[in-house]
Scaffold this motif. Structure first.
Motif, PDB file in Angstrom:
ATOM      1  N   LEU A   1      -2.936 -30.340  16.548  1.00 43.37           N
ATOM      2  CA  LEU A   1      -3.065 -30.313  18.035  1.00 43.37           C
ATOM      3  C   LEU A   1      -3.537 -29.025  18.586  1.00 43.37           C
ATOM      4  O   LEU A   1      -4.369 -29.053  19.285  1.00 43.37           O
ATOM      5  N   CYS A   2      -2.622 -27.929  18.271  1.00 40.84           N
ATOM      6  CA  CYS A   2      -3.426 -26.433  18.814  1.00 40.84           C
ATOM      7  C   CYS A   2      -4.694 -26.222  18.276  1.00 40.84           C
ATOM      8  O   CYS A   2      -5.359 -25.750  18.932  1.00 40.84           O
ATOM      9  N   ALA A   3      -5.204 -26.706  17.072  1.00 44.98           N
ATOM     10  CA  ALA A   3      -6.372 -26.431  16.526  1.00 44.98           C
ATOM     11  C   ALA A   3      -7.658 -27.494  17.260  1.00 44.98           C
ATOM     12  O   ALA A   3      -8.600 -27.271  16.977  1.00 44.98           O
ATOM     13  N   GLY A   4      -7.044 -28.297  17.851  1.00 45.17           N
ATOM     14  CA  GLY A   4      -8.062 -29.201  18.240  1.00 45.17           C
ATOM     15  C   GLY A   4      -8.585 -30.299  17.289  1.00 45.17           C
ATOM     16  O   GLY A   4      -9.600 -30.758  17.450  1.00 45.17           O
ATOM     17  N   LEU A   5      -7.713 -30.581  16.285  1.00 38.89           N
ATOM     18  CA  LEU A   5      -8.044 -31.401  15.048  1.00 38.89           C
ATOM     19  C   LEU A   5      -7.686 -32.550  15.612  1.00 38.89           C
ATOM     20  O   LEU A   5      -7.884 -33.600  14.897  1.00 38.89           O
ATOM     21  N   LEU A   6      -6.637 -32.652  16.251  1.00 35.84           N
ATOM     22  CA  LEU A   6      -5.984 -34.126  16.878  1.00 35.84           C
ATOM     23  C   LEU A   6      -6.527 -34.002  18.418  1.00 35.84           C
ATOM     24  O   LEU A   6      -6.327 -32.988  18.844  1.00 35.84           O
ATOM     25  N   ASP A   7      -6.424 -35.253  18.930  1.00 35.96           N
ATOM     26  CA  ASP A   7      -6.940 -35.105  20.664  1.00 35.96           C
ATOM     27  C   ASP A   7      -5.195 -35.261  21.015  1.00 35.96           C
ATOM     28  O   ASP A   7      -4.180 -35.919  20.856  1.00 35.96           O
ATOM     29  N   LEU A   8      -5.098 -34.361  22.299  1.00 35.57           N
ATOM     30  CA  LEU A   8      -3.780 -34.129  23.049  1.00 35.57           C
ATOM     31  C   LEU A   8      -3.940 -35.541  23.843  1.00 35.57           C
ATOM     32  O   LEU A   8      -4.502 -35.945  24.366  1.00 35.57           O
ATOM     33  N   THR A   9      -2.565 -36.016  23.820  1.00 34.66           N
ATOM     34  CA  THR A   9      -2.229 -37.185  24.763  1.00 34.66           C
ATOM     35  C   THR A   9      -1.464 -36.677  25.779  1.00 34.66           C
ATOM     36  O   THR A   9      -1.638 -37.135  27.004  1.00 34.66           O
ATOM     37  N   GLU A  10      -0.424 -35.951  25.613  1.00 33.76           N
ATOM     38  CA  GLU A  10       0.369 -35.603  26.721  1.00 33.76           C
ATOM     39  C   GLU A  10       0.747 -33.863  26.817  1.00 33.76           C
ATOM     40  O   GLU A  10       0.985 -33.632  25.775  1.00 33.76           O
ATOM     41  N   GLY A  11       0.743 -33.436  27.977  1.00 37.29           N
ATOM     42  CA  GLY A  11       0.972 -32.034  28.079  1.00 37.29           C
ATOM     43  C   GLY A  11      -0.311 -31.188  28.034  1.00 37.29           C
ATOM     44  O   GLY A  11      -1.317 -31.779  28.430  1.00 37.29           O
ATOM     45  N   GLU A  12      -0.170 -29.929  27.923  1.00 36.43           N
ATOM     46  CA  GLU A  12      -1.340 -29.160  27.926  1.00 36.43           C
ATOM     47  C   GLU A  12      -1.436 -27.991  27.009  1.00 36.43           C
ATOM     48  O   GLU A  12      -0.394 -27.580  26.798  1.00 36.43           O
ATOM     49  N   ILE A  13      -2.690 -27.882  26.506  1.00 35.63           N
ATOM     50  CA  ILE A  13      -2.722 -26.513  25.573  1.00 35.63           C
ATOM     51  C   ILE A  13      -3.993 -25.645  26.330  1.00 35.63           C
ATOM     52  O   ILE A  13      -4.742 -26.380  26.308  1.00 35.63           O
ATOM     53  N   VAL A  14      -3.401 -24.444  26.476  1.00 36.54           N
ATOM     54  CA  VAL A  14      -4.690 -23.620  26.890  1.00 36.54           C
ATOM     55  C   VAL A  14      -4.840 -22.768  25.820  1.00 36.54           C
ATOM     56  O   VAL A  14      -4.175 -21.882  25.344  1.00 36.54           O
ATOM     57  N   ASN A  15      -6.126 -22.613  25.559  1.00 40.94           N
ATOM     58  CA  ASN A  15      -6.539 -21.770  24.325  1.00 40.94           C
ATOM     59  C   ASN A  15      -7.663 -20.796  24.876  1.00 40.94           C
ATOM     60  O   ASN A  15      -8.874 -21.180  24.952  1.00 40.94           O
ATOM     61  N   THR A  16      -7.509 -19.638  25.089  1.00 42.18           N
ATOM     62  CA  THR A  16      -8.591 -18.785  25.504  1.00 42.18           C
ATOM     63  C   THR A  16      -8.784 -17.718  24.312  1.00 42.18           C
ATOM     64  O   THR A  16      -9.753 -17.035  24.737  1.00 42.18           O
ATOM     65  N   PHE A  17      -8.455 -17.908  22.983  1.00 45.73           N
ATOM     66  CA  PHE A  17      -9.061 -17.498  22.021  1.00 45.73           C
ATOM     67  C   PHE A  17     -10.348 -17.459  21.621  1.00 45.73           C
ATOM     68  O   PHE A  17     -10.922 -18.551  22.033  1.00 45.73           O
ATOM     69  N   LYS A  18     -11.334 -16.474  21.402  1.00 40.59           N
ATOM     70  CA  LYS A  18     -12.731 -16.492  21.345  1.00 40.59           C
ATOM     71  C   LYS A  18     -12.957 -17.197  20.084  1.00 40.59           C
ATOM     72  O   LYS A  18     -14.062 -18.163  19.976  1.00 40.59           O
ATOM     73  N   SER A  19     -12.190 -17.065  18.774  1.00 41.41           N
ATOM     74  CA  SER A  19     -12.561 -17.661  17.835  1.00 41.41           C
ATOM     75  C   SER A  19     -11.326 -18.187  16.986  1.00 41.41           C
ATOM     76  O   SER A  19     -10.307 -17.387  17.074  1.00 41.41           O
ATOM     77  N   SER A  20     -11.480 -19.101  16.137  1.00 38.99           N
ATOM     78  CA  SER A  20     -10.295 -19.428  15.300  1.00 38.99           C
ATOM     79  C   SER A  20     -10.857 -19.842  13.967  1.00 38.99           C
ATOM     80  O   SER A  20     -12.019 -20.293  13.953  1.00 38.99           O
ATOM     81  N   ALA A  21      -9.661 -20.039  12.884  1.00 41.71           N
ATOM     82  CA  ALA A  21     -10.082 -20.563  11.624  1.00 41.71           C
ATOM     83  C   ALA A  21      -8.623 -20.946  11.199  1.00 41.71           C
ATOM     84  O   ALA A  21      -7.548 -20.835  11.551  1.00 41.71           O
ATOM     85  N   PHE A  22      -8.977 -21.940  10.155  1.00 37.97           N
ATOM     86  CA  PHE A  22      -7.765 -22.816   9.701  1.00 37.97           C
ATOM     87  C   PHE A  22      -7.611 -22.483   8.094  1.00 37.97           C
ATOM     88  O   PHE A  22      -8.871 -22.538   7.414  1.00 37.97           O
ATOM     89  N   ALA A  23      -6.461 -22.399   7.561  1.00 41.78           N
ATOM     90  CA  ALA A  23      -6.249 -22.344   6.132  1.00 41.78           C
ATOM     91  C   ALA A  23      -5.004 -23.379   5.828  1.00 41.78           C
ATOM     92  O   ALA A  23      -4.127 -23.444   6.579  1.00 41.78           O
ATOM     93  N   PHE A  24      -5.627 -24.293   5.140  1.00 41.12           N
ATOM     94  CA  PHE A  24      -4.694 -25.368   4.903  1.00 41.12           C
ATOM     95  C   PHE A  24      -3.588 -25.196   3.803  1.00 41.12           C
ATOM     96  O   PHE A  24      -4.022 -24.258   3.014  1.00 41.12           O
ATOM     97  N   GLN A  25      -2.821 -26.254   3.714  1.00 42.93           N
ATOM     98  CA  GLN A  25      -2.077 -26.348   2.609  1.00 42.93           C
ATOM     99  C   GLN A  25      -2.616 -26.217   1.202  1.00 42.93           C
ATOM    100  O   GLN A  25      -2.043 -25.572   0.100  1.00 42.93           O
ATOM    101  N   GLU A  26      -3.584 -27.111   1.116  1.00 43.49           N
ATOM    102  CA  GLU A  26      -4.363 -27.095  -0.058  1.00 43.49           C
ATOM    103  C   GLU A  26      -5.690 -26.312   0.205  1.00 43.49           C
ATOM    104  O   GLU A  26      -5.981 -26.250   1.400  1.00 43.49           O
ATOM    105  N   PRO A  27      -6.334 -25.785  -0.893  1.00 41.71           N
ATOM    106  CA  PRO A  27      -7.311 -24.982  -0.581  1.00 41.71           C
ATOM    107  C   PRO A  27      -8.598 -25.672   0.166  1.00 41.71           C
ATOM    108  O   PRO A  27      -9.355 -25.147   0.926  1.00 41.71           O
ATOM    109  N   ARG A  28      -8.846 -27.078  -0.167  1.00 45.08           N
ATOM    110  CA  ARG A  28      -9.803 -27.611   0.299  1.00 45.08           C
ATOM    111  C   ARG A  28     -11.351 -27.176   0.308  1.00 45.08           C
ATOM    112  O   ARG A  28     -11.904 -26.690   1.293  1.00 45.08           O
ATOM    113  N   LEU A  29     -11.723 -26.758  -1.047  1.00 42.95           N
ATOM    114  CA  LEU A  29     -12.943 -26.322  -1.096  1.00 42.95           C
ATOM    115  C   LEU A  29     -14.127 -27.229  -1.531  1.00 42.95           C
ATOM    116  O   LEU A  29     -13.633 -28.270  -2.092  1.00 42.95           O
TER     117      LEU A  29
END
Lengths: 245, 260
Positions: free
Chosen positions: A48-76
């Motif tokens: 939800l925080c990374a925007g990979l799921l749609d938010l339904t209730e509540g609020e997330i304010v993300n003002t970071f300029k850029s982000s990246a994700f490292a998953f549990q599996e490498p997903r190469l």
């Protein structure tokens, strides 16, 4: 000041309530870990925080300029060489191919890969090597905010510590911000400034623990002492359903 | 470009690795000769006579034009099947409903014997090019279609999520994720489709055409000319072997280098 603010977040899958009233603020240069048992909605919260799921209730304010994700599996991407896998995020940002390759090579070497590995396909790497590639891919884009979804969970303790040390260096030198989820309390103590304890059914934050020493100055002894202290904590015992002998 | 160069560079090594295959072909020819010595010219002509007949074909204008005709028909049919099969397969793969609905139809197409298609084509289109090409298309289409559909349907959600997290544009997603994945399914399907076209074209010509290698085979049969019949088979198999092993296999090897 860049920050990630989560306010009054609830989330359900069908009738099943996964997350309830989640509130926290992650500021630039800080590391927050969300610790809780498996199946407690940690990954959902991160997505939800990374925007990979749609938010339904509540609020997330993300003002970071850029982000990246490292998953549990490498997903190469299996059809791309190690180098091209690492460069993926750079290409997405529109960096030229040549520059992307130079940056990717540098960070690969920093993460303990060798030059001869760069042309290999993921199938020819060990699990630990693949996870290094995954880390390099996430950090090469110099994200302002990094999302980590239990990326150490499948590694042996030696490799785990090595990659964690890399990360700690990065936090110190690049003012990196991390939202980290894990079920390993020790890992959380080693890496974070603040630990949020998430109980399951429904996922709710039951405790907030702050660690003041900067990561780079934290000694093993300090980490172990803190661990022992936390294992006696009633909230932790309840959340993880620990059996006390 | 780099890719093609790599294929060319590895080509001599690839040929060198083919000695095992060559040995097994020679062993097969030796057994064939044993058969000839046991049963005689009429049942099984000797390999020598057969290859001699093949060599004669190339100076016989009628047969050369038959060969060209057959190969042209096979290629037209194959290319049509490749285009229709790939496009429709991709579309079917992208929409869940379409893929569920197309499954029984594909089963029917795969299950229907090609010989039945030849008969139908003869009724619908009469003798000649159209019937032959139609049969080739209808026989190879389901193979390509299934390959394309499978390729589209099996893209991992985890990898999709990963590309989303890095914010790749639609085009970048296509070139980095969708295309390589789908291609790894569709390319082998093309190769089997091509093999299928080669086999079907001769059968269709034998029944529904008065020219081409199939028709020449029918003439050889009516004249009990086993040598020519066998020589025609050798030509067809030889050209298929050349296409599959010398042309396509090195490409396939390179394309699939990332696989386990």
């Amino acid at each position: 000041m860049e920050r990630l603010e989560v306010k009054g977040l609830n989330h359900s899958f069908g009738f099943f309530r996964v997350l309830e009233d989640i509130n926290f603020t992650l500021e630039k240069g800080k590391v927050i870990s969300i610790v809780g048992p498996s199946g407690g909605g940690k990954t959902t919260l991160l997505h939800l925080c990374a925007g990979l799921l749609d938010l339904t209730e509540g609020e997330i304010v993300n003002t970071f300029k850029s982000s990246a994700f490292a998953f549990q599996e490498p997903r190469l991407l299996p059809w791309k060489s190690v180098l091209d896998n690492i460069a993926l995020g750079l290409i997405a940002k529109g960096v030229s191919k040549k520059e992307a390759e130079i940056k990717a090579t540098n960070i690969a070497l920093e993460f303990g890969l060798e030059l001869k590995d760069l042309e290999k396909f993921p199938k020819d790497l060990s699990g630990g090597m693949r996870q290094r590639v995954s880390f390099a891919r996430a950090l090469v884009v110099e994200p302002s905010l990094l999302f980590l979804d239990e990326p150490f969970s499948a590694l042996d303790i030696g490799l785990k510590k090595e990659l964690q040390n890399h990360l700690i260096d990065y936090i110190a030198h690049h003012n990196l911000t991390i939202l980290f989820i894990t079920h390993d309390i020790m890992e959380a103590i080693r890496l974070s400034d603040k630990i949020l304890l998430l109980k399951s059914d429904p996922g709710e934050i039951v405790k907030r623990i702050t660690i003041d020493t900067p990561q780079i100055e934290r000694t093993d002894k300090e980490v172990f002492d803190r661990m022992i202290e936390l294992l006696k904590d009633q909230d932790i015992i309840n959340t993880f359903e620990l059996e006390i002998k | 470009m780099k890719f093609i160069l790599k294929i060319l560079k590895d080509f001599p090594w690839f040929l060198w690795s083919g000695w095992g295959a060559v040995a097994s072909i020679f062993l097969f020819i030796a057994l064939w000769d044993v058969g000839y010595q046991l049963y005689g010219e009429l049942v099984l002509p000797s390999p020598k006579a057969t290859f001699g007949a093949v060599a004669d074909f190339f100076s016989d204008e009628a047969i050369v034009s038959d060969m060209i005709l057959t190969i042209t028909r096979a290629m037209i049919g194959f290319v049509a099947a490749l285009i229709f099969g790939s496009v429709l397969g991709l579309l079917a793969g992208f929409f869940a409903t379409a893929s569920i609905m197309s499954r029984p139809i594909v089963t029917i197409l795969v299950g229907m014997p090609p010989i039945a298609w030849v008969v139908l084509a003869m009724i619908w289109f009469g003798m000649g090019d159209t019937s032959v090409i139609f049969t080739v298309v209808i026989a190879s289409f389901p193979i390509v279609f299934v390959g394309a559909m499978q390729g589209t349907r099996t893209i991992e959600g985890e990898l999709k999520e990963m590309v989303d997290s890095f914010g790749l544009s639609l085009w970048q997603k296509f070139t980095n994720l969708y295309f390589p994945h789908i291609f790894s399914y569709i390319f082998p399907a093309w190769v089997s489709g091509l093999g299928m076209s080669w086999k079907i074209v001769v059968m269709a010509e034998l029944l529904s055409s008065s020219d081409g290698i199939g028709a020449a085979l029918a003439v050889a049969r009516s004249q009990l000319d086993t040598t020519v019949a066998l020589a025609l088979v050798v030509v067809m198999i030889g050209s298929l072997l050349f296409l599959e092993y010398i042309v396509l296999e090195p490409i396939k090897k390179e394309v699939e280098a990332w696989r386990d």
